[in-house]
Design a protein around this motif. Structure first.
Motif, PDB file in Angstrom:
ATOM      1  N   LEU A  35      13.254  45.127  90.234  1.00 34.47           N
ATOM      2  CA  LEU A  35      12.401  44.099  90.112  1.00 34.47           C
ATOM      3  C   LEU A  35      11.992  43.901  88.564  1.00 34.47           C
ATOM      4  O   LEU A  35      12.217  42.971  88.074  1.00 34.47           O
ATOM      5  CB  LEU A  35      10.849  44.573  90.766  1.00 34.47           C
ATOM      6  CG  LEU A  35       9.905  43.498  90.671  1.00 34.47           C
ATOM      7  CD1 LEU A  35      10.337  42.132  91.319  1.00 34.47           C
ATOM      8  CD2 LEU A  35       8.504  43.808  91.288  1.00 34.47           C
ATOM      9  N   PHE A  36      12.098  45.016  88.050  1.00 35.81           N
ATOM     10  CA  PHE A  36      11.939  45.011  86.380  1.00 35.81           C
ATOM     11  C   PHE A  36      12.893  44.299  85.841  1.00 35.81           C
ATOM     12  O   PHE A  36      12.970  43.534  84.921  1.00 35.81           O
ATOM     13  CB  PHE A  36      11.871  46.389  86.009  1.00 35.81           C
ATOM     14  CG  PHE A  36      11.879  46.521  84.528  1.00 35.81           C
ATOM     15  CD1 PHE A  36      10.725  46.135  83.657  1.00 35.81           C
ATOM     16  CD2 PHE A  36      12.923  47.033  83.650  1.00 35.81           C
ATOM     17  CE1 PHE A  36      10.870  46.320  82.354  1.00 35.81           C
ATOM     18  CE2 PHE A  36      13.272  47.020  82.440  1.00 35.81           C
ATOM     19  CZ  PHE A  36      11.840  46.874  81.628  1.00 35.81           C
ATOM     20  N   GLN A  37      14.220  44.697  86.210  1.00 34.76           N
ATOM     21  CA  GLN A  37      15.464  43.954  85.694  1.00 34.76           C
ATOM     22  C   GLN A  37      15.564  42.631  86.237  1.00 34.76           C
ATOM     23  O   GLN A  37      15.991  41.694  85.099  1.00 34.76           O
ATOM     24  CB  GLN A  37      16.897  44.706  86.398  1.00 34.76           C
ATOM     25  CG  GLN A  37      16.896  46.163  86.100  1.00 34.76           C
ATOM     26  CD  GLN A  37      18.321  46.941  86.537  1.00 34.76           C
ATOM     27  OE1 GLN A  37      19.324  46.252  86.581  1.00 34.76           O
ATOM     28  NE2 GLN A  37      17.993  48.044  87.107  1.00 34.76           N
ATOM     29  N   THR A  38      15.234  42.424  87.204  1.00 30.38           N
ATOM     30  CA  THR A  38      15.139  40.857  87.539  1.00 30.38           C
ATOM     31  C   THR A  38      14.167  39.974  86.781  1.00 30.38           C
ATOM     32  O   THR A  38      14.535  38.971  86.240  1.00 30.38           O
ATOM     33  CB  THR A  38      14.778  40.670  89.010  1.00 30.38           C
ATOM     34  OG1 THR A  38      15.654  41.315  89.969  1.00 30.38           O
ATOM     35  CG2 THR A  38      15.030  39.169  89.549  1.00 30.38           C
ATOM     36  N   ILE A  39      12.978  40.491  86.292  1.00 29.77           N
ATOM     37  CA  ILE A  39      11.886  39.955  85.900  1.00 29.77           C
ATOM     38  C   ILE A  39      12.510  39.806  84.364  1.00 29.77           C
ATOM     39  O   ILE A  39      12.224  38.672  83.799  1.00 29.77           O
ATOM     40  CB  ILE A  39      10.461  40.523  85.917  1.00 29.77           C
ATOM     41  CG1 ILE A  39       9.948  40.451  87.335  1.00 29.77           C
ATOM     42  CG2 ILE A  39       9.568  39.912  84.785  1.00 29.77           C
ATOM     43  CD1 ILE A  39       8.941  41.223  87.442  1.00 29.77           C
ATOM     44  N   THR A  40      12.838  40.883  83.975  1.00 26.12           N
ATOM     45  CA  THR A  40      13.501  40.885  82.388  1.00 26.12           C
ATOM     46  C   THR A  40      14.503  39.710  82.209  1.00 26.12           C
ATOM     47  O   THR A  40      14.385  38.858  81.299  1.00 26.12           O
ATOM     48  CB  THR A  40      14.066  42.229  82.141  1.00 26.12           C
ATOM     49  OG1 THR A  40      13.124  43.185  82.042  1.00 26.12           O
ATOM     50  CG2 THR A  40      14.639  42.087  80.835  1.00 26.12           C
ATOM     51  N   LEU A  41      15.499  39.589  82.997  1.00 21.36           N
ATOM     52  CA  LEU A  41      16.623  38.482  83.093  1.00 21.36           C
ATOM     53  C   LEU A  41      16.246  37.409  83.067  1.00 21.36           C
ATOM     54  O   LEU A  41      16.380  36.463  82.385  1.00 21.36           O
ATOM     55  CB  LEU A  41      17.842  38.948  83.809  1.00 21.36           C
ATOM     56  CG  LEU A  41      18.583  40.261  83.867  1.00 21.36           C
ATOM     57  CD1 LEU A  41      19.487  40.453  84.783  1.00 21.36           C
ATOM     58  CD2 LEU A  41      19.247  40.237  82.422  1.00 21.36           C
ATOM     59  N   VAL A  42      15.120  37.109  84.085  1.00 21.51           N
ATOM     60  CA  VAL A  42      14.583  35.590  84.240  1.00 21.51           C
ATOM     61  C   VAL A  42      13.940  35.269  82.904  1.00 21.51           C
ATOM     62  O   VAL A  42      14.183  34.042  82.509  1.00 21.51           O
ATOM     63  CB  VAL A  42      13.749  35.618  85.469  1.00 21.51           C
ATOM     64  CG1 VAL A  42      13.039  34.215  85.478  1.00 21.51           C
ATOM     65  CG2 VAL A  42      14.454  35.673  86.775  1.00 21.51           C
ATOM     66  N   VAL A  43      13.033  36.045  82.478  1.00 25.61           N
ATOM     67  CA  VAL A  43      12.276  35.753  81.071  1.00 25.61           C
ATOM     68  C   VAL A  43      13.071  35.693  79.866  1.00 25.61           C
ATOM     69  O   VAL A  43      13.188  34.572  79.192  1.00 25.61           O
ATOM     70  CB  VAL A  43      11.282  37.019  80.957  1.00 25.61           C
ATOM     71  CG1 VAL A  43      10.732  36.892  79.529  1.00 25.61           C
ATOM     72  CG2 VAL A  43      10.283  36.933  81.738  1.00 25.61           C
ATOM     73  N   LEU A  44      14.202  36.397  79.929  1.00 28.47           N
ATOM     74  CA  LEU A  44      15.254  36.170  78.614  1.00 28.47           C
ATOM     75  C   LEU A  44      15.992  34.774  78.921  1.00 28.47           C
ATOM     76  O   LEU A  44      16.306  34.171  77.752  1.00 28.47           O
ATOM     77  CB  LEU A  44      16.115  37.339  78.526  1.00 28.47           C
ATOM     78  CG  LEU A  44      15.564  38.738  78.243  1.00 28.47           C
ATOM     79  CD1 LEU A  44      16.547  39.799  78.269  1.00 28.47           C
ATOM     80  CD2 LEU A  44      14.911  38.560  77.027  1.00 28.47           C
ATOM     81  N   VAL A  45      16.294  34.576  80.070  1.00 27.56           N
ATOM     82  CA  VAL A  45      17.143  33.379  80.347  1.00 27.56           C
ATOM     83  C   VAL A  45      15.998  31.908  80.040  1.00 27.56           C
ATOM     84  O   VAL A  45      16.713  30.925  79.457  1.00 27.56           O
ATOM     85  CB  VAL A  45      17.624  33.250  81.919  1.00 27.56           C
ATOM     86  CG1 VAL A  45      18.109  31.726  82.070  1.00 27.56           C
ATOM     87  CG2 VAL A  45      18.915  34.456  81.998  1.00 27.56           C
ATOM     88  N   PRO A  62      24.917  48.480  83.218  1.00 28.87           N
ATOM     89  CA  PRO A  62      25.203  47.062  82.957  1.00 28.87           C
ATOM     90  C   PRO A  62      23.976  46.363  82.451  1.00 28.87           C
ATOM     91  O   PRO A  62      24.324  45.556  81.614  1.00 28.87           O
ATOM     92  CB  PRO A  62      25.733  46.745  84.426  1.00 28.87           C
ATOM     93  CG  PRO A  62      26.312  47.995  84.966  1.00 28.87           C
ATOM     94  CD  PRO A  62      25.293  49.114  84.538  1.00 28.87           C
ATOM     95  N   PHE A  63      23.013  46.732  83.067  1.00 29.62           N
ATOM     96  CA  PHE A  63      21.663  45.932  82.513  1.00 29.62           C
ATOM     97  C   PHE A  63      21.540  46.278  81.140  1.00 29.62           C
ATOM     98  O   PHE A  63      21.210  45.121  80.524  1.00 29.62           O
ATOM     99  CB  PHE A  63      20.542  46.678  83.362  1.00 29.62           C
ATOM    100  CG  PHE A  63      19.083  45.849  83.025  1.00 29.62           C
ATOM    101  CD1 PHE A  63      18.939  44.885  83.296  1.00 29.62           C
ATOM    102  CD2 PHE A  63      18.365  46.961  82.203  1.00 29.62           C
ATOM    103  CE1 PHE A  63      17.535  44.232  82.837  1.00 29.62           C
ATOM    104  CE2 PHE A  63      17.237  46.351  81.719  1.00 29.62           C
ATOM    105  CZ  PHE A  63      16.666  45.196  82.157  1.00 29.62           C
TER     106      PHE A  63
END
Length: 337
Positions: A8-18, A227-228
């Motif tokens: 969940l942390f990885q998903t939120i991070t990637l969404v915010v950065l995108v 990879p993250f």
């Protein structure tokens, strides 16, 4: 050590950065302009601060080791990205891209780089998981790249020849105008749809991104196998690249020793990868397929220190040399007679 991060942390991070990346792109599309030094400085400071804040969040969420790996990976990719700027300057000059539209070209180049590096990261992670001896190949490749970086020879001339070949091929294949039409890739001339030279610039930038991805991805996998972490480090390094291009400007020519610092970093990571490969050795003809225990394991913090010191020494030496150069050049002007 395999990193375990909350999905969940990885998903939120990637969404915010995108979302940040998309917002940056929309700003450029809405208001294309030549950014002033103050504006570029503020953006660079913003992205650097954002990266450091993210490192702090990683420290809280996953511990100091993970945060250290991110910072080391980010600094490595950032230094390689600065090297990438030298080639971008050559491309912009070679194709006479109007300075007002260079922001759009850089942003497209960054998006292409992210897509290519994302693909390389997925492939690299899969290979590493299933074939650990790949670390030997990665290490050898980075040492070879370091030698090329330290002694570049005519690499820039070779790049120019390759780009000229691309230009000739595209001009033969695509109907194209001789001049730019703003930032358009396709325009109309006498009712016919034609490509503008902007398509050539995008292709040249894309090829350059591909070549730099081939160098940079093995380098960061020498610091972390997550990879993250690899992707976020690449993302943060590329996000500030556009503003850094305009901020540094002519200063890039003064960083004459930067390639030595980058070469040392690549060589160091290459050696570190070989040592790691020896630690997880599975090759039957080496030590009977057993791990080689005497090989040193270089820590993340040692790697981080080497990266910071290498870039600092190369940058300071370059600036000192650049400051002395005008003094030498001005000397004869004041010589009597």
């Amino acid at each position: 050590m395999e990193l375990q991060l909350d999905p969940l942390f990885q998903t939120i991070t990637l969404v915010v950065l995108v979302l940040i990346l998309v917002a940056d792109l929309l700003i450029i599309l809405k208001r294309p302009h030549i950014p002033a030094a103050k504006e570029s400085t503020l953006w660079v400071v913003f992205y650097v601060t954002l990266a450091l804040i993210f490192a702090g969040v990683l420290w809280i969420v996953a511990g100091g080791e993970v945060a250290g790996q991110f910072v080391a990976g980010w600094l490595t990719e950032y230094s390689l990205s600065i090297d990438n700027l030298f080639v971008f300057v050559l491309i912009m000059g070679q194709f006479a891209v109007p300075r007002r539209y260079q922001q759009e070209v850089l942003m497209v180049g960054i998006i292409i780089a992210l897509i290519l590096r994302g693909a390389f990261i997925l492939v690299g992670a899969t290979i590493i998981e299933n074939f650990s001896p790949i670390f030997y190949l990665f290490g050898a490749f980075l040492v070879y790249t370091a030698i090329r970086q330290a002694f570049p020879g005519d690499d820039h001339d070779d790049d120019t020849q390759k780009e000229n070949l691309i230009v000739r091929t595209l001009r033969r294949v695509l109907p194209m105008t001789d001049s730019y039409d703003g930032k358009r890739v396709i325009t109309r001339v006498d009712g016919k749809k034609l490509f503008t030279p902007m398509i050539i610039v995008f292709v040249a930038i894309g090829v350059t991104d591909l070549l730099f991805a081939i160098d940079s991805i093995p380098a960061i996998f020498g610091i972390t196998q997550s990879p993250f972490i690899v992707f976020t480090a690449n993302l943060f390094a590329l996000m500030g690249l556009r503003q850094l291009y305009f901020l540094l400007g002519d200063l890039l020519d003064r960083l004459k020793y930067l390639h030595y610092g980058i070469a040392f970093i690549l060589a160091f990571i290459g050696v570190k990868l070989v040592f790691h490969a020896m630690h997880v050795n599975e090759l039957s003809f080496l030590n009977g397929g057993e791990p080689i225990e005497w090989a040193p394991e270089i820590s993340t913090w040692v790697s981080l220190a080497v990266i910071v010191v290498s870039m600092a020494v190369a940058t300071i030496a370059s600036l000192i040399a650049a400051r002395r150069q005008p003094a030498v050049a001005d000397g004869p002007r004041h010589t009597p007679g």
